[in-house]
Write an enzyme that holds these catalytic residues in place. Structure first.
Site: not given
Length: 248
Positions: A114-116
């Site tokens: 869940p990368k931002v």
């Protein structure tokens, strides 16, 4: 470009891919981990079934990647939640913030991280190991730990970072509805712990609408660790298909 050539590419743009087609090796990956107790109702609101929560704990982590094949150095911060799935204990990755776009894109597309994009940092200041996370110009998280106050058993340190990791993989279709929606599992492999320490720690989380880490409030700091390691991330495997409503 012939169709057979298109099939050899894993991402776009075709002539300048967003990330390399490889499994990266992490050298001198440095962790600051702060495990804290939080509101159990807040946890239940964000952890997807069929994962189960035992204790209301969260691990805030800042990871400084000294060298990553294919990506170079970068830093990452986020939250992991201890969970259980069909009797197996692991962690659910709730949110991750990076300062490296290729690593962000590959983590989301190839796996299910869940990368931002964010601005994390890990450094030493006046005898304290400091981990921070900024979203834009605003501070989202600030963690401190006494720098190398006590040696931590390396087997215990390895156990902390090698538990199975669960993530949610969601890919929308062209109609806006989920085309893929799976719970997946992965874990860290080929680990060499080069050093591990523990000490007193504190953690502050700050409210932000687009980086809501503070929705899992800090009620009590339980433990902290500082770990230096080399490792590899293994591939992911689906364990539950939400669109079918059953285990994969």
């Amino acid at each position: 470009m012939k169709a057979a050539d298109v099939r050899q590419h894993v991402t776009t743009p075709l002539t300048g891919p967003a990330y390399p087609p490889m499994v990266p090796r992490f050298t001198d990956r440095e962790y600051l981990n702060v495990v804290y107790r939080t509101d159990p109702d807040a946890l239940r609101a964000v952890v997807p079934e069929p994962l189960r929560i035992d204790e209301p704990l969260v691990r805030f982590e800042v990871m400084k990647m000294g060298d990553v094949s294919g990506y170079g150095p970068y830093t990452e911060a986020g939250q992991a939640i201890p969970v259980a799935f069909e009797g197996e204990r692991g962690e659910y990755l709730h949110t991750m913030h990076l300062d490296n776009f290729p690593a962000t894109a590959s983590g989301r597309e190839v796996s299910a991280y869940p990368k931002v994009i964010g601005s994390p940092a890990l450094y030493v200041d006046s005898g304290a190991l400091v981990g921070t996370l900024d979203h834009g110009s605003l501070r989202v998280a600030s963690a401190t730990m006494g720098y190398k106050h006590h040696e931590l058993d390396r087997a215990e340190a390895e156990a902390q970072i090698t538990v199975p990791t669960f993530m949610l993989k969601t890919i929308p279709g062209y109609d806006g509805l989920p085309r893929v929606q799976e719970l997946v599992r992965t874990r860290i492999t080929d680990v060499t712990v080069k050093g591990a320490w523990t000490g007193p720690a504190r953690l502050q989380l700050f409210q932000h609408a687009l980086a809501p880490l503070a929705d899992l409030p800090v009620l009590e700091v339980v433990s902290a660790s500082h770990i230096l390691t080399d490792l590899t991330l293994s591939g992911v495997e689906p364990v539950h298909d939400y669109l079918k409503g059953a285990a994969s």
